[in-house]
Design an enzyme around this catalytic site. Structure first.
Site, PDB file in Angstrom:
ATOM      1  N   LYS A  43       0.859  -1.181   0.000  1.00 15.27           N
ATOM      2  CA  LYS A  43       0.000   0.000   0.000  1.00 15.27           C
ATOM      3  C   LYS A  43       0.897   1.233   0.000  1.00 15.27           C
ATOM      4  O   LYS A  43       1.741   1.396   0.878  1.00 15.27           O
ATOM      5  CB  LYS A  43      -0.884  -0.012   1.247  1.00 15.27           C
ATOM      6  N   LYS A  78      -2.303  -1.438  -3.722  1.00 13.39           N
ATOM      7  CA  LYS A  78      -3.160  -0.260  -3.629  1.00 13.39           C
ATOM      8  C   LYS A  78      -2.315   1.006  -3.677  1.00 13.39           C
ATOM      9  O   LYS A  78      -1.296   1.059  -2.989  1.00 13.39           O
ATOM     10  CB  LYS A  78      -3.923  -0.327  -2.307  1.00 13.39           C
TER      11      LYS A  78
HETATM   12  C1  PBG Z   1      -7.402   3.283   5.749  1.00 10.98           C
HETATM   13  C2  PBG Z   1      -7.748   3.221   4.309  1.00 10.98           C
HETATM   14  C3  PBG Z   1      -7.569   4.183   3.315  1.00 10.98           C
HETATM   15  C4  PBG Z   1      -8.175   3.666   2.176  1.00 10.98           C
HETATM   16  C5  PBG Z   1      -8.670   2.401   2.493  1.00 10.98           C
HETATM   17  N1  PBG Z   1      -8.388   2.138   3.807  1.00 10.98           N
HETATM   18  C6  PBG Z   1      -6.977   5.556   3.353  1.00 10.98           C
HETATM   19  C7  PBG Z   1      -5.608   5.759   3.787  1.00 10.98           C
HETATM   20  O1  PBG Z   1      -4.848   4.822   4.018  1.00 10.98           O
HETATM   21  O2  PBG Z   1      -5.223   6.917   3.945  1.00 10.98           O
HETATM   22  C8  PBG Z   1      -8.296   4.359   0.862  1.00 10.98           C
HETATM   23  C9  PBG Z   1      -9.463   3.931   0.024  1.00 10.98           C
HETATM   24  C10 PBG Z   1      -9.743   4.804  -1.141  1.00 10.98           C
HETATM   25  O3  PBG Z   1      -9.063   5.820  -1.396  1.00 10.98           O
HETATM   26  O4  PBG Z   1     -10.691   4.486  -1.859  1.00 10.98           O
HETATM   27  N2  PBG Z   1      -6.133   3.011   6.130  1.00 10.98           N
END
Ligand code: PBG
Length: 339
Positions: free
Chosen positions: A203, A263
């Site tokens: 991520k 992601k």
């Molecule tokens: C939480 C999380 C996030 C997303 C999913 N879970 C945001 C982040 O990490 O700042 C993003 C999902 C999206 O942008 O659609 N940790």
């Protein structure tokens, strides 16, 4: 892989295989089906059935009651699973994200309602503190740092609560080190050996999460006493890295992840491909909020064909080797594909 030797033109005319829909259908290498989709869904703890998310036209926060109806809809459309994200009342947020593990909280209620309404649909829960902290970070903060190990303790409480509520898949999205192993051990000890883990393994610290923070009403980064006040770069990955993604995936698999995720999605399809080729494990991508917003904004301006762009974007994930895609487009695409 063996490839046919290339014959020179005119013996070889690649256009022969493109001349009509039937032959294009016949030779297509990958395709998209409702069974490839995980419906990314935002729920809220207020009274209104549906609340529009301004930065994500077409996405609405659903009440628990509406979420249960949506689960029934997912089943009818052949969408295998829903990933649920919470938007809670700002008054319930605090520096520790105390609400994250509340067994009477929004996520527990939403999971139960959806599993009651459509038990055949898989429910996936994000394991992370950010929807519950007033500073918007995913971890416990002390002395200006996002602390790793104390955060894991909170994530384990949260994950066990989600499993007890009936979640089928836990998806840790926090990027703390060691959280997958800690969750797996805790799940086993609590008799939840069948609860799956899909780790947000690779991520990245991305600009494409912007609209999500709007969707879940995330605390504004920078409001806490943190070393990295306005971004998540001490825990999420550097977008310049690729080998590191393979190390993260290897660690999560070793710790007990059943499935892994990359992601964001579209800007990271090279990572998807490397992970798919390196590990024989189901690999998913998250087409995140900013990717959704980009497509919808361009379409709203008449600059791209909305329907085609959506299908093409999702098809790209399948071509890259994804087992499936977490997407805000799931419902409309499944409708379109005739699930
Ligand atoms: C939480 C999380 C996030 C997303 C999913 N879970 C945001 C982040 O990490 O700042 C993003 C999902 C999206 O942008 O659609 N940790």
């Amino acid at each position: 892989m063996t490839r046919a030797p290339l014959a020179p033109y005119p013996a070889l005319r690649p256009r022969r295989l493109r001349q009509a829909p039937w032959i294009r259908d016949l030779v297509r290498e990958t395709s998209l089906a409702p069974s490839d989709l995980i419906w990314s869904m935002v729920v809220h703890d207020g009274e209104a059935d549906r609340i529009k998310v301004p930065s994500m036209p077409g996405v609405e926060r659903l009440s628990v009651r509406e979420a249960a109806k949506a689960a029934v809809r997912a089943r009818a459309l052949g969408i295998p699973a829903i990933a649920v994200f919470p938007h809670i009342d700002g008054a319930k947020k605090d520096v520790h994200g105390s609400e994250a593990a509340n067994p009477q909280g929004l996520i527990a209620n939403a999971v139960k309602a959806m599993k009651d309404a459509a038990p055949e649909v898989g429910i996936m829960c994000d394991v992370a503190l950010d929807p519950f902290t007033d500073h918007g970070h995913d971890g416990v903060i002390q002395g200006g740092r996002v602390l790793n190990d104390p955060t894991i303790e909170r994530l384990v409480e949260q994950g066990l609560m989600q499993a007890a509520a009936g979640a089928d898949i836990l998806a840790p999205s926090d990027m703390m080190d060691g959280r997958v192993g800690a969750l797996r051990t805790a799940l086993e000890a609590a008799g939840h050996q069948d609860v799956m883990i899909m780790s947000y393994a690779a991520k990245y610290a991305s600009a494409f999460y912007g609209p999500y923070r709007d969707a879940i009403g995330s605390g504004k980064l920078g409001s806490g006493q943190v070393d990295n006040p306005s971004d998540k770069k001490t825990y999420q990955m550097d977008p310049g890295n690729s080998d590191e993604a393979l190390r993260e995936v290897a660690l999560d698999i070793a710790e007990g992840a059943d499935m892994v995720m990359v992601k964001p999605g579209m800007p990271y399809l090279d990572i998807v491909r490397r992970v798919v080729e390196a590990f024989a494990v189901p690999t998913f991508a998250f087409q995140v909020s900013g990717e959704y917003a980009m497509i919808m904004a361009a379409a709203a301006n008449g600059w791209i064909d909305e329907e085609r762009a959506i299908l093409e974007s999702l098809g790209g994930f399948k071509r890259a080797g994804c087992a499936g895609i977490i997407t805000y487009f799931a419902e409309r695409v499944a409708e379109r594909l005739g699930g």
